[in-house]
Design an enzyme around this catalytic site. Sequence first.
Site, mmCIF file in Angstrom:
data_model
loop_
_atom_site.group_PDB
_atom_site.id
_atom_site.type_symbol
_atom_site.label_atom_id
_atom_site.label_comp_id
_atom_site.label_asym_id
_atom_site.label_seq_id
_atom_site.Cartn_x
_atom_site.Cartn_y
_atom_site.Cartn_z
ATOM 1 C CD GLU A 55 29.642 2.265 17.231
ATOM 2 O OE1 GLU A 55 29.703 0.911 17.098
ATOM 3 O OE2 GLU A 55 28.674 2.897 16.710
ATOM 4 C CB CYS A 79 29.934 -1.246 11.287
ATOM 5 S SG CYS A 79 30.409 0.529 11.100
ATOM 6 C CB CYS A 88 31.882 2.091 14.236
ATOM 7 S SG CYS A 88 30.296 2.935 13.724
ATOM 8 C CB ALA A 157 -11.057 -5.117 7.931
ATOM 9 C CB ALA A 165 -16.613 -8.018 0.007
ATOM 10 C CD1 TRP A 173 -16.906 3.325 5.028
ATOM 11 C CD2 TRP A 173 -15.102 2.255 4.915
ATOM 12 N NE1 TRP A 173 -16.246 4.075 4.395
ATOM 13 C CE2 TRP A 173 -15.260 3.407 4.364
ATOM 14 C CE3 TRP A 173 -13.935 1.507 4.925
ATOM 15 C CZ2 TRP A 173 -13.957 4.040 3.631
ATOM 16 C CZ3 TRP A 173 -12.756 1.958 4.098
ATOM 17 C CH2 TRP A 173 -12.666 3.244 3.538
ATOM 18 C CG ASP A 203 -11.178 -1.990 -3.456
ATOM 19 O OD1 ASP A 203 -12.020 -1.879 -3.991
ATOM 20 O OD2 ASP A 203 -10.410 -2.572 -2.824
ATOM 21 N NE ARG A 210 -6.989 9.052 3.465
ATOM 22 C CZ ARG A 210 -7.002 7.922 2.915
ATOM 23 N NH1 ARG A 210 -5.751 7.389 2.233
ATOM 24 N NH2 ARG A 210 -7.702 6.899 3.381
ATOM 25 C CD GLU A 270 -3.977 -1.282 4.583
ATOM 26 O OE1 GLU A 270 -5.370 -1.462 4.563
ATOM 27 O OE2 GLU A 270 -3.309 -0.386 4.683
#
Length: 340
Positions: A55, A79, A88, A157, A165, A173, A203, A210, A270
């Site tokens: 606003e 707000c 605002c 995964a 595994a 992988w 790990d 990346r 993860e």
Amino acid sequence: MATEREQQLMRRALELAANGPTRGVNPQVGCVIVSPDGTVLGEGWHRGAGSAHAEVDALSHVGSDAACGATAIVTLEPCNHTGRTGPCVDALLDAGIARVVYAVDDPGTVSSGGGARLAANGVSVESGVLREQAEAFLGDWLTTARSGRPLVMLKWASSLDGRTAAADGSSKWITGDQARADVHRLRTRSDAIAVGTGTVLADNPSLTARTATGELYEDQPVPVVFGIRDLPVDALLRQHPHPHVRLDGRDLESDLRTLRERGIRSLFVEGGPTLASAFVRAGLVDEFVVYLAPAVLGGDHLALTDLGVGNIAEAHRLSLIDVARVGDDVRLTLRPKGRN
């Protein structure tokens, strides 16, 4: 009732809102200031924590006298509190705005009430204009604002038979290059990435996002580690662009509230099966992202451990949101029943 022109301008406000950042605790908000004859006087959007709200940004493009008697079309209720910036509501009242049309009520206990205050000061207020479209647009932010915790995305995964595994513990992988690149892109969309101490010790992940050539993306998630075991002094995550956050994991709901208080809106989990299962058992997963490789491994290394499911009626039922082929692998996106 909102006019057709006001509805049209609300769609424009949603387009403007999309220019704002998708990360952090602040919502994406857009605003259009329009004269009584329907002429657009100014447009604006919120650019992130500490910057002008939508606003105020829109008003900054309007002449000092032109806003008097105008209408503000805004995607979220203005707000009514002072944070890094002022309310605002005050800016709209000071500018002489005569009418405010907004889509979604502010769910905050501190910031809400702007519509009522505007009305009490003689401003014509209409809420709920294009509410469904706006709520869909603000979906993730609304989830976190209403729950008081970050949105949690759990990723793993596995092989087709649910193994992460082989029998000897090797896991690099399971999925292919394209799937792994896809994961790194997902990391950039979250404010933080989480693992347990077991994953760090086993790990030694860097917890960065990346590119395929190993370069760091500009937007890096904050690394979060759940657990009480000490981390090695040479752990790669200590080289992360952001300092890592430690949480003991004994009370995940409390830990998540702590993360949101630190400005984290979304968490990409993860970790291994222990941490993943803890989040599932606690009912704290908002979205599952599962990569399935065209392989079968057998054995004991399952993606999840005991979830406390005693019979089929107690199964955690999910809704399939998306299926995508990523190289030779398949990515499934799912949400708990009732949350999509």
